[in-house]
Design a protein around this motif. Structure first.
Motif, PDB file in Angstrom:
ATOM      1  N   ILE A   1       1.656  -6.523  -8.596  1.00 45.14           N
ATOM      2  CA  ILE A   1       2.234  -5.039  -8.786  1.00 45.14           C
ATOM      3  C   ILE A   1       1.391  -4.221  -8.041  1.00 45.14           C
ATOM      4  O   ILE A   1       1.692  -3.050  -7.235  1.00 45.14           O
ATOM      5  N   SER A   2      -0.383  -4.640  -8.680  1.00 43.16           N
ATOM      6  CA  SER A   2      -0.862  -2.942  -8.239  1.00 43.16           C
ATOM      7  C   SER A   2      -1.113  -3.201  -6.321  1.00 43.16           C
ATOM      8  O   SER A   2      -0.878  -2.594  -6.152  1.00 43.16           O
TER       9      SER A   2
ATOM     10  N   PHE B   1       1.963  -1.584  -5.245  1.00 45.09           N
ATOM     11  CA  PHE B   1       1.841   0.196  -5.469  1.00 45.09           C
ATOM     12  C   PHE B   1       1.202   0.628  -4.276  1.00 45.09           C
ATOM     13  O   PHE B   1       1.449   1.333  -3.315  1.00 45.09           O
TER      14      PHE B   1
ATOM     15  N   GLY C   1       2.694   0.458  -1.166  1.00 43.86           N
ATOM     16  CA  GLY C   1       4.194   1.490  -0.885  1.00 43.86           C
ATOM     17  C   GLY C   1       3.069   2.792  -0.511  1.00 43.86           C
ATOM     18  O   GLY C   1       4.154   3.758   0.133  1.00 43.86           O
ATOM     19  N   LYS C   2       1.746   3.179  -1.357  1.00 42.35           N
ATOM     20  CA  LYS C   2       1.635   4.418  -0.480  1.00 42.35           C
ATOM     21  C   LYS C   2       0.709   4.482   0.364  1.00 42.35           C
ATOM     22  O   LYS C   2       0.590   5.717   0.880  1.00 42.35           O
TER      23      LYS C   2
END
Length: 51
Positions: free
Chosen positions: A12-13, A16, A19-20
């Protein structure tokens, strides 16, 4: 079970962070195009005023 939760949290991290980075890349390319277009417009405008 703890190993599975840690791996899920890492996935998940990572998603994320990806995506950033993707959004950051679009912002940087957009700024580059905008600044390049503004410089080109300014140079052509000043050149048109002089000649």
């Amino acid at each position: 079970m703890q190993i599975l939760l840690n791996r899920f949290k890492n996935i998940i991290s990572d998603l994320f962070a990806m995506g950033k980075g993707y959004i950051y890349g679009f912002v940087m390319v957009g700024l580059l195009v905008f600044i390049g277009g503004a410089l080109l417009y300014g140079v052509l405008f000043v050149r048109n005023l002089m000649f």
